[in-house]
Scaffold this motif. Structure first.
Motif, PDB file in Angstrom:
ATOM      1  N   ILE A   1       0.848  -1.195   0.000  1.00  0.00           N
ATOM      2  CA  ILE A   1       0.000   0.000   0.000  1.00  0.00           C
ATOM      3  C   ILE A   1       0.881   1.241   0.000  1.00  0.00           C
ATOM      4  CG2 ILE A   1      -1.653   1.327   1.364  1.00  0.00           C
ATOM      5  CD1 ILE A   1      -2.881  -1.297   2.230  1.00  0.00           C
ATOM      6  N   GLU A   2       1.931   1.213   0.804  1.00  0.00           N
ATOM      7  CA  GLU A   2       2.801   2.378   0.916  1.00  0.00           C
ATOM      8  C   GLU A   2       3.583   2.650  -0.361  1.00  0.00           C
ATOM      9  OE1 GLU A   2       5.060   1.422   4.362  1.00  0.00           O
ATOM     10  OE2 GLU A   2       3.381   1.808   5.716  1.00  0.00           O
ATOM     11  N   ASP A   3       4.040   1.591  -1.046  1.00  0.00           N
ATOM     12  CA  ASP A   3       4.802   1.819  -2.275  1.00  0.00           C
ATOM     13  C   ASP A   3       3.936   1.740  -3.530  1.00  0.00           C
ATOM     14  OD1 ASP A   3       4.422  -0.900  -2.713  1.00  0.00           O
ATOM     15  OD2 ASP A   3       6.494  -1.455  -2.272  1.00  0.00           O
ATOM     16  N   GLY A   4       2.643   1.440  -3.389  1.00  0.00           N
ATOM     17  CA  GLY A   4       1.719   1.457  -4.515  1.00  0.00           C
ATOM     18  C   GLY A   4       1.729   0.199  -5.365  1.00  0.00           C
ATOM     19  N   SER A   5       2.402  -0.846  -4.929  1.00  0.00           N
ATOM     20  CA  SER A   5       2.491  -2.057  -5.752  1.00  0.00           C
ATOM     21  C   SER A   5       1.356  -3.053  -5.496  1.00  0.00           C
ATOM     22  CB  SER A   5       3.836  -2.746  -5.520  1.00  0.00           C
ATOM     23  OG  SER A   5       3.925  -3.180  -4.183  1.00  0.00           O
ATOM     24  N   LEU A   6       0.584  -2.865  -4.433  1.00  0.00           N
ATOM     25  CA  LEU A   6      -0.489  -3.802  -4.109  1.00  0.00           C
ATOM     26  C   LEU A   6      -1.724  -3.499  -4.947  1.00  0.00           C
ATOM     27  CD1 LEU A   6      -1.532  -6.102  -2.240  1.00  0.00           C
ATOM     28  CD2 LEU A   6      -2.394  -4.318  -0.753  1.00  0.00           C
ATOM     29  N   GLN A   7      -2.243  -4.519  -5.599  1.00  0.00           N
ATOM     30  CA  GLN A   7      -3.479  -4.394  -6.378  1.00  0.00           C
ATOM     31  C   GLN A   7      -4.516  -5.330  -5.764  1.00  0.00           C
ATOM     32  OE1 GLN A   7      -3.856  -2.171  -8.815  1.00  0.00           O
ATOM     33  NE2 GLN A   7      -1.723  -1.553  -8.565  1.00  0.00           N
ATOM     34  N   SER A   8      -5.575  -4.754  -5.194  1.00  0.00           N
ATOM     35  CA  SER A   8      -6.636  -5.578  -4.626  1.00  0.00           C
ATOM     36  C   SER A   8      -7.975  -4.888  -4.856  1.00  0.00           C
ATOM     37  CB  SER A   8      -6.407  -5.816  -3.131  1.00  0.00           C
ATOM     38  OG  SER A   8      -6.679  -4.663  -2.396  1.00  0.00           O
ATOM     39  N   ASP A   9      -9.040  -5.688  -4.801  1.00  0.00           N
ATOM     40  CA  ASP A   9     -10.387  -5.154  -5.005  1.00  0.00           C
ATOM     41  C   ASP A   9     -10.764  -4.177  -3.899  1.00  0.00           C
ATOM     42  OD1 ASP A   9     -10.597  -6.765  -7.229  1.00  0.00           O
ATOM     43  OD2 ASP A   9     -11.571  -8.407  -6.137  1.00  0.00           O
ATOM     44  N   ILE A  10     -10.381  -4.475  -2.677  1.00  0.00           N
ATOM     45  CA  ILE A  10     -10.736  -3.616  -1.549  1.00  0.00           C
ATOM     46  C   ILE A  10     -10.041  -2.266  -1.668  1.00  0.00           C
ATOM     47  CG2 ILE A  10     -10.527  -3.373   0.956  1.00  0.00           C
ATOM     48  CD1 ILE A  10     -10.833  -6.411   1.147  1.00  0.00           C
ATOM     49  N   LEU A  11      -8.776  -2.277  -2.066  1.00  0.00           N
ATOM     50  CA  LEU A  11      -8.021  -1.034  -2.197  1.00  0.00           C
ATOM     51  C   LEU A  11      -8.584  -0.158  -3.307  1.00  0.00           C
ATOM     52  CD1 LEU A  11      -5.646   0.351  -0.896  1.00  0.00           C
ATOM     53  CD2 LEU A  11      -4.160  -0.691  -2.591  1.00  0.00           C
ATOM     54  N   SER A  12      -8.972  -0.769  -4.427  1.00  0.00           N
ATOM     55  CA  SER A  12      -9.549   0.025  -5.516  1.00  0.00           C
ATOM     56  C   SER A  12     -10.912   0.600  -5.112  1.00  0.00           C
ATOM     57  CB  SER A  12      -9.666  -0.814  -6.788  1.00  0.00           C
ATOM     58  OG  SER A  12     -10.492  -1.934  -6.563  1.00  0.00           O
ATOM     59  N   LYS A  13     -11.681  -0.138  -4.319  1.00  0.00           N
ATOM     60  CA  LYS A  13     -12.971   0.361  -3.849  1.00  0.00           C
ATOM     61  C   LYS A  13     -12.767   1.525  -2.870  1.00  0.00           C
ATOM     62  CE  LYS A  13     -17.436  -0.069  -3.845  1.00  0.00           C
ATOM     63  NZ  LYS A  13     -18.217   0.204  -5.048  1.00  0.00           N
ATOM     64  N   LEU A  14     -11.745   1.444  -2.000  1.00  0.00           N
ATOM     65  CA  LEU A  14     -11.445   2.541  -1.082  1.00  0.00           C
ATOM     66  C   LEU A  14     -11.061   3.807  -1.845  1.00  0.00           C
ATOM     67  CD1 LEU A  14      -9.411   0.793   1.753  1.00  0.00           C
ATOM     68  CD2 LEU A  14     -11.591   1.958   1.990  1.00  0.00           C
ATOM     69  N   GLU A  15     -10.263   3.659  -2.900  1.00  0.00           N
ATOM     70  CA  GLU A  15      -9.872   4.823  -3.695  1.00  0.00           C
ATOM     71  C   GLU A  15     -11.070   5.415  -4.424  1.00  0.00           C
ATOM     72  OE1 GLU A  15      -6.699   3.493  -6.185  1.00  0.00           O
ATOM     73  OE2 GLU A  15      -5.313   3.307  -4.498  1.00  0.00           O
ATOM     74  N   GLU A  16     -11.978   4.557  -4.866  1.00  0.00           N
ATOM     75  CA  GLU A  16     -13.175   5.020  -5.567  1.00  0.00           C
ATOM     76  C   GLU A  16     -14.083   5.814  -4.637  1.00  0.00           C
ATOM     77  OE1 GLU A  16     -17.177   2.826  -7.084  1.00  0.00           O
ATOM     78  OE2 GLU A  16     -15.281   1.897  -7.668  1.00  0.00           O
ATOM     79  N   LEU A  17     -14.185   5.390  -3.391  1.00  0.00           N
ATOM     80  CA  LEU A  17     -15.097   6.035  -2.446  1.00  0.00           C
ATOM     81  C   LEU A  17     -14.464   7.198  -1.682  1.00  0.00           C
ATOM     82  CD1 LEU A  17     -16.852   2.887  -0.974  1.00  0.00           C
ATOM     83  CD2 LEU A  17     -17.753   4.486  -2.654  1.00  0.00           C
ATOM     84  N   SER A  18     -13.162   7.407  -1.844  1.00  0.00           N
ATOM     85  CA  SER A  18     -12.527   8.512  -1.125  1.00  0.00           C
ATOM     86  C   SER A  18     -12.951   9.841  -1.730  1.00  0.00           C
ATOM     87  CB  SER A  18     -11.004   8.367  -1.171  1.00  0.00           C
ATOM     88  OG  SER A  18     -10.557   8.521  -2.490  1.00  0.00           O
TER      89      SER A  18
END
Length: 179
Positions: free
Chosen positions: A135-152
């Motif tokens: 998460i810190e270096d931006g290399s993680l790709q997950s459905d939950i992370l993309s949903k968090l970015e969408e809702l921010s």
């Protein structure tokens, strides 16, 4: 208590001086404590015991990793463990563990169980907020992370121009400057 027999150190038969003990900690160790926060564990604990005439000094050193779930994405990752702890064991009239750095055992005791101290050393060395390094270096790709970015919230919606502000607020702001 039989599960922790490997962590009992009999200090009566030891000569004065320095003694070393090594422990390999895995998930079975934590299951005996009914602690299920770790998916897996591989921690090496080195214990240096210095026996003196009136007391014992125990130096714990833990290194390895525990597999935990990220607090943000629930993705498992390996959290590195590096920590040390010093414990002084003195002899007194009765058992007393009120002080976290000094343990008082009764004069007749001949052994000490270090399992609780190893457990606390490892559990307390894990950060309170567990964040996947991806998460810190931006290399993680997950459905939950993309949903968090969408809702921010967007940065554009935070900055409002003076046209969007209700004119009644401007009249109220004049009261502050008219003092």
């Amino acid at each position: 208590m039989k599960a922790f027999k490997d962590y009992i150190i009999q200090f009566v038969g030891l000569k004065e001086g320095e003694h070393h003990f090594n422990f390999d900690i895995n998930n079975t160790f934590f299951q005996n404590f009914e602690y299920d926060e770790f998916n897996s564990a591989d921690v090496k604990v080195e214990l240096k015991l210095i026996k003196k005439t009136t007391l014992l000094e125990l130096y714990f050193s833990a290194s390895g990793f525990v597999n935990v779930n990220c607090d943000l994405t629930n993705e498992p990752y390996d959290q590195a463990i590096e920590d040390e702890y010093k414990l002084v064991v003195k002899f007194g009239a009765e058992y007393n563990d009120d002080n976290e750095d000094i343990l008082i055992v009764a004069h007749g005791e001949y052994e000490i169980n270090v399992a609780q101290y190893i457990y606390e050393l490892i559990v307390l060395s894990v950060p309170i907020k567990r964040v996947h390094p991806g998460i810190e270096d931006g290399s993680l790709q997950s459905d939950i992370l993309s949903k968090l970015e969408e809702l921010s919230p967007n940065e554009d919606s935070k900055t409002k121009s003076s046209e969007d502000i209700d004119p009644r607020w401007n009249n109220l702001k004049k009261l502050l400057t008219d003092k």
